[in-house]
Design an enzyme around this catalytic site. Structure first.
Site, PDB file in Angstrom:
ATOM      1  CG  HIS A  24      -9.627  -1.392   2.421  1.00 38.34           C
ATOM      2  ND1 HIS A  24     -10.864  -1.388   1.858  1.00 38.34           N
ATOM      3  CD2 HIS A  24      -9.299  -2.686   2.597  1.00 38.34           C
ATOM      4  CE1 HIS A  24     -11.290  -2.624   1.704  1.00 38.34           C
ATOM      5  NE2 HIS A  24     -10.350  -3.446   2.142  1.00 38.34           N
ATOM      6  NE  ARG A  47      -0.987  -9.552   1.026  1.00 40.34           N
ATOM      7  CZ  ARG A  47      -2.024  -9.644   1.867  1.00 40.34           C
ATOM      8  NH1 ARG A  47      -2.802  -8.588   2.077  1.00 40.34           N
ATOM      9  NH2 ARG A  47      -2.286 -10.747   2.503  1.00 40.34           N
ATOM     10  CG  ASP A  85      -1.935  -1.118   1.188  1.00 39.84           C
ATOM     11  OD1 ASP A  85      -2.254  -1.594   0.088  1.00 39.84           O
ATOM     12  OD2 ASP A  85      -2.387  -1.537   2.273  1.00 39.84           O
TER      13      ASP A  85
HETATM   14  O1  F6P Z   1      -1.385  -5.430   3.006  1.00 36.08           O
HETATM   15  C1  F6P Z   1      -2.375  -4.451   2.846  1.00 36.08           C
HETATM   16  C2  F6P Z   1      -3.502  -5.009   2.077  1.00 36.08           C
HETATM   17  O2  F6P Z   1      -2.931  -5.580   0.968  1.00 36.08           O
HETATM   18  C3  F6P Z   1      -4.612  -4.048   1.680  1.00 36.08           C
HETATM   19  O3  F6P Z   1      -4.356  -3.271   0.558  1.00 36.08           O
HETATM   20  C4  F6P Z   1      -5.754  -4.996   1.500  1.00 36.08           C
HETATM   21  O4  F6P Z   1      -6.979  -4.340   1.633  1.00 36.08           O
HETATM   22  C5  F6P Z   1      -5.539  -5.963   2.594  1.00 36.08           C
HETATM   23  O5  F6P Z   1      -4.142  -6.039   2.783  1.00 36.08           O
HETATM   24  C6  F6P Z   1      -6.098  -7.346   2.366  1.00 36.08           C
HETATM   25  O6  F6P Z   1      -5.844  -8.090   3.506  1.00 36.08           O
HETATM   26  P1  F6P Z   1      -6.176  -9.628   3.744  1.00 36.08           P
HETATM   27  O7  F6P Z   1      -4.977 -10.377   3.272  1.00 36.08           O
HETATM   28  O8  F6P Z   1      -6.357  -9.737   5.194  1.00 36.08           O
HETATM   29  O9  F6P Z   1      -7.379  -9.958   2.929  1.00 36.08           O
END
Ligand code: F6P
Length: 359
Positions: free
Chosen positions: A180, A286, A136
């Site tokens: 977010h 990610r 982010d």
């Molecule tokens: O790491 C931050 C983030 O990638 C946000 O941009 C995203 O909304 C969130 O993590 C998603 O998280 P999770 O893996 O808990 O669904």
């Protein structure tokens, strides 16, 4: 002799392993004796004393490997002072593990929430260093977080792929990207891939402006339009509401649509009669290996972190300012968020070349 603890906490990203490698290599090459304790699954491992001893060999060959060799979990900062289901005081338990292992320093890799807990541990008297990770890029006090550019790359590839099919079919496409509260990823991926409309949380959008931008493109002979939309994008009328009303309005959207992009697609369809397709790359953003930029940033941050440990300087985040890696006092940055300034150069320049931000 140094004894360090390592943990990765919160959502993962691509360059966590690369960063830990930088820390451990930076220490192992400069001192004779080093003990590395890797805590499993973030703060959970520290709380419940779940760790394994690692050697330099564990950090070999992981520069290019995504994810985290330690595992991660979300342990909300807000609940750190709340005892667990068995009445365990989590903060005291973390301190107990730290002192039991006689650690010289705890190196904590994570985002905003992780940083707040790192600062809490600092206030409790532990030697900590925080290394800023997140796709982010919303950590205050550093120009860049590791993970960000790797995610931009994936998001950009996604939009590039959508571009070819959108132009073949003359379609309007929404690509929803993570973020977010901060729109960095959507802004950078949107600009890098030539998106026509970019919607980010920091600039609440007006539906009529979005529709106008789509129509304008059609009038000029472009049959397709690409919208890069952050998952936290928000319609102007909702952004103007009181906190309570906003919560309700967002809950209504969540009850009726998988995410804001689907509501926007519905609204555009109603306003224009044009059918919209939505693509959500989600957690792909990610995943995979870190890109070259992140490999370098992580190696530099990790190496600088090792220097701070060798110099016995603790209580800092290791970040990037301009082109220099620097140490930033944790107490000055913890709890602050770095969002996109709607007046910043990047936005002004994007607007000048005709990108709409829906405002
Ligand atoms: O790491 C931050 C983030 O990638 C946000 O941009 C995203 O909304 C969130 O993590 C998603 O998280 P999770 O893996 O808990 O669904």
């Amino acid at each position: 002799m140094k004894r360090i603890g390592l943990l990765t906490s919160g959502g993962d990203c691509q360059a966590l392993n690369a960063t830990m490698r930088g820390v451990v290599k930076g220490l192992a090459n400069n001192i004779k004796e080093l003990e590395v304790y890797g805590f499993n699954d973030g703060y959970r491992g520290l709380i419940y004393s779940d760790f394994r001893m690692l050697t330099s060999r564990d950090f070999s060959g992981i520069l290019t490997v995504g994810g985290t060799i330690l595992g991660t979990s979300r342990q909300p900062f807000k609940q750190m002072r709340t005892p667990d289901e068995n009445g365990l005081d989590k903060v005291e338990a973390m301190k107990h593990t730290y002192y039991k292992l006689r650690l010289d320093c705890l190196v904590i890799l994570g985002g905003n929430g992780t940083q707040k807990t790192a600062n809490l541990l600092r206030e409790e008297g532990l030697n900590v260093l925080h290394l800023p990770k997140t796709i982010d890029n919303d950590i205050f006090g550093t120009d860049m977080t590791f993970g960000f550019y790797s995610a931009v790359n994936i998001a950009c590839n996604t939009i590039d792929c959508i571009h070819t099919t959108a132009s073949s079919h003359n379609r309007v496409f929404i690509v929803e990207l993570m973020g977010h509260r901060a729109g960095w990823l959507t802004l950078y991926a949107g600009v890098a891939s030539g998106a026509d409309i970019i919607l980010i949380p920091e600039i609440p959008y007006k539906l009529d402006k979005v529709v106008e931008a789509i129509k304008r493109r059609a009038e000029r002979g472009s049959g397709f339009t690409i919208l890069a939309v952050a998952e936290g994008a928000i319609p102007e009328e909702i952004a103007a509401m009181s906190k309570k009303e906003m919560k309700k309005a967002l809950a209504d959207i969540a009850a009726n649509y998988p995410s804001i992009s689907y509501k926007l697609a519905d609204d555009i369809l109603k306003a224009t009669g044009t059918e919209i397709r939505v693509t959500v790359p989600g957690h792909m953003q990610r995943g995979g290996s870190p890109g070259p930029y992140d490999r370098i940033l992580s190696t530099r941050i990790g190496s600088e972190c090792a220097k701070l440990i060798l110099d016995e300087e603790y209580g800092y985040m290791v970040g990037l300012k301009g082109t220099e890696i620097c140490k930033v006092p944790l107490g000055e940055v913890a709890g602050k968020l770095k969002t996109v300034d709607p007046e910043c150069q990047e936005i002004q320049q994007a607007k000048r070349i005709g990108i709409s931000f829906g405002d």
